[in-house]
Design an enzyme around this catalytic site. Structure first.
Site, PDB file in Angstrom:
ATOM      1  N   LYS A  24       0.756  -1.253   0.014  1.00 12.44           N
ATOM      2  CA  LYS A  24       0.179  -0.045   0.192  1.00 12.44           C
ATOM      3  C   LYS A  24       0.804   1.218  -0.190  1.00 12.44           C
ATOM      4  CE  LYS A  24      -3.842  -2.455   2.164  1.00 12.44           C
ATOM      5  NZ  LYS A  24      -3.350  -3.526   2.439  1.00 12.44           N
TER       6      LYS A  24
ATOM      7  N   CYS B 273      -7.698  -6.783   6.636  1.00 13.90           N
ATOM      8  CA  CYS B 273      -8.324  -7.930   5.731  1.00 13.90           C
ATOM      9  C   CYS B 273      -8.993  -8.774   6.392  1.00 13.90           C
ATOM     10  CB  CYS B 273      -6.898  -8.554   4.912  1.00 13.90           C
ATOM     11  SG  CYS B 273      -5.687  -9.240   5.787  1.00 13.90           S
TER      12      CYS B 273
END
Length: 433
Positions: free
Chosen positions: A237, A356
């Site tokens: 990310k 997640c």
């Protein structure tokens, strides 16, 4: 490969080490081995159920024999010819193994006597939270987690464009299309050898699930800003955030694992990104945080979590011992990380909390608990933070699931700090933070 290894370490790490000592295995055979391994992992609970049913020891060889009978539909004689003891072939079948094959004749992998959790490969520690989350959709969502995850790429806009990469991938003979939601994403409808993709080596693309790309997009980092990726890991990310900023401004990639940061640094160089600094933290309460209180425009907290949203990509994760060490412990750690990282956000700045996971305890409930004790922050509804994302499973937050969005399961909440920074109490004399 020993079952104890697969419990202690992620399957991809075990496989990578195993192949490194067997370089004589060709690409085609490697692909078949990987395909078989991950199929066995996706049927872990059901294969174990059959072995218990017939009073057999739960060991890798018995699991393979059961798989060949129950899923591949082979006969005992066919399996006997495969297990012939020749070079690179399995050892010859023993009498008790042949007896197991005979008992499994005519059966398939599913059985009406299986509990629902076994049939859906859902470990008991996660079943109740996931049922509470999905209600009547529980079965459909769990079934989606048993499928193979797609290969998603994120184009690095510093080095190329999505149109150029789509063309280059098609020239390699691959079936590809633009991602449905992520503006820099490409979905590959093949399973190519990653070594055959020159754009990976050049840093023009990175492997990143579309859901992960959308989390990075929610940070909405602008050129010239100061940004922290608080739990950066190997920097997936971080790469997307720094590219959003067009190499202008400053990104700090933090983690408590030095090895991950070093892997990330190599990826940053390959991608041509030079606005990223790596910072090793001793813990979530590292004194660096206090020294930089209120110094950043954007802070992403991609918190450690149960990983339930990645089960189709990492099917072993649901069975590894670490996953069952206590959801309460994980939730407590997430709360401490979020509270500490929030100190870095300046007034008017954005805090993004992501996991997640698909468990409410780690997501909506975690955010609600944070907001209850941090009145300086307000939740920014998704329609305000990213109006283009209209298909979230939650009205206020980004909530993605494999069944609904064909991404990994992801959650992200956008929060904004209002007003001015609070004054922290001075440390007790003679103590340090």
């Amino acid at each position: 490969m020993h079952e104890a290894d697969s419990v202690a370490r992620p399957a991809d790490a075990v496989v990578s080490a195993w192949f490194r000592t067997r370089r004589y295995i060709g690409d085609k055979d490697r692909g078949r081995i990987l395909e078989l391994l991950y199929a066995l992992l996706r049927h872990h609970a059901r294969l174990g159920w059959w072995l218990v049913k017939h009073g057999r020891q739960d060991m890798p060889r018995n699991r393979l024999l059961a798989w060949l009978m129950l899923k591949e539909g082979k006969t005992p004689d066919q399996i006997k010819r495969l297990f012939n003891g020749a070079k690179f072939a399995p050892a010859i079948l023993k009498d008790h193994e042949h007896a197991l094959l005979v008992k499994l004749q005519g059966c398939t992998i599913d059985h009406p006597g299986m509990p629902e959790e076994v049939r859906l490969e859902c470990p008991s520690w996660a079943a109740d939270p996931l049922r509470r989350r999905f209600k009547e959709a529980f079965g459909n969502e769990m079934a989606a987690l048993l499928t193979s995850a797609p290969l998603d790429l994120r184009v690095n806009p510093i080095k190329s464009t999505r149109e150029a990469m789509l063309g280059a991938l098609k020239d390699l003979g691959l079936r590809v299309q633009p991602s449905a939601l992520a503006p820099c994403g490409i979905r590959v409808h093949e399973r190519p050898s990653l070594a055959s993709l020159p754009m990976l080596k050049s840093g023009e693309v990175e492997i990143q699930d579309e859901g992960s790309q959308l989390v990075a997009m929610l940070v909405d980092a602008r050129p010239g800003e100061r940004v922290v990726d608080f739990c950066a890991g190997a920097g997936g990310k971080t790469l997307a955030i720094a590219a959003q900023m067009n190499n202008r401004g400053h990104v700090v990639a933090c983690d408590v694992m030095d090895g991950r940061l070093k892997r990330g640094a190599e990826r940053f160089r390959r991608a041509g990104l030079h606005n990223i600094e790596t910072r090793l933290l001793a813990s979530e309460a590292d004194r660096w945080i206090k020294r930089h209180k209120g110094g950043f425009d954007r802070v992403l907290v991609d918190a450690p979590c149960s990983g339930t949203g990645t089960w189709r990509r990492n099917p072993d994760a649901r069975w590894r011992a670490s996953a069952e060490q206590g959801l309460d412990n994980l939730v407590s750690l997430q709360a401490r990380i979020l509270a500490s990282a929030a100190r870095l956000v300046k007034p008017g700045g954005r805090l993004v909390y992501a996991t997640c996971s698909m468990l409410p305890e780690e997501n909506e409930e975690q955010v609600a608990a944070f907001l209850d004790v941090h009145p300086a922050f307000r939740a920014v509804p998704l329609r305000e933070a990213a109006p283009q994302l209209t298909n979230s499973a939650h009205s206020d937050y980004l909530s993605l699931t494999p069944a609904r969005h064909d991404t990994d399961g992801f959650f992200a909440a956008v929060m904004q700090r209002e007003g001015t920074l609070p004054t922290e109490r001075a440390p007790i004399k003679g103590k340090t933070d």
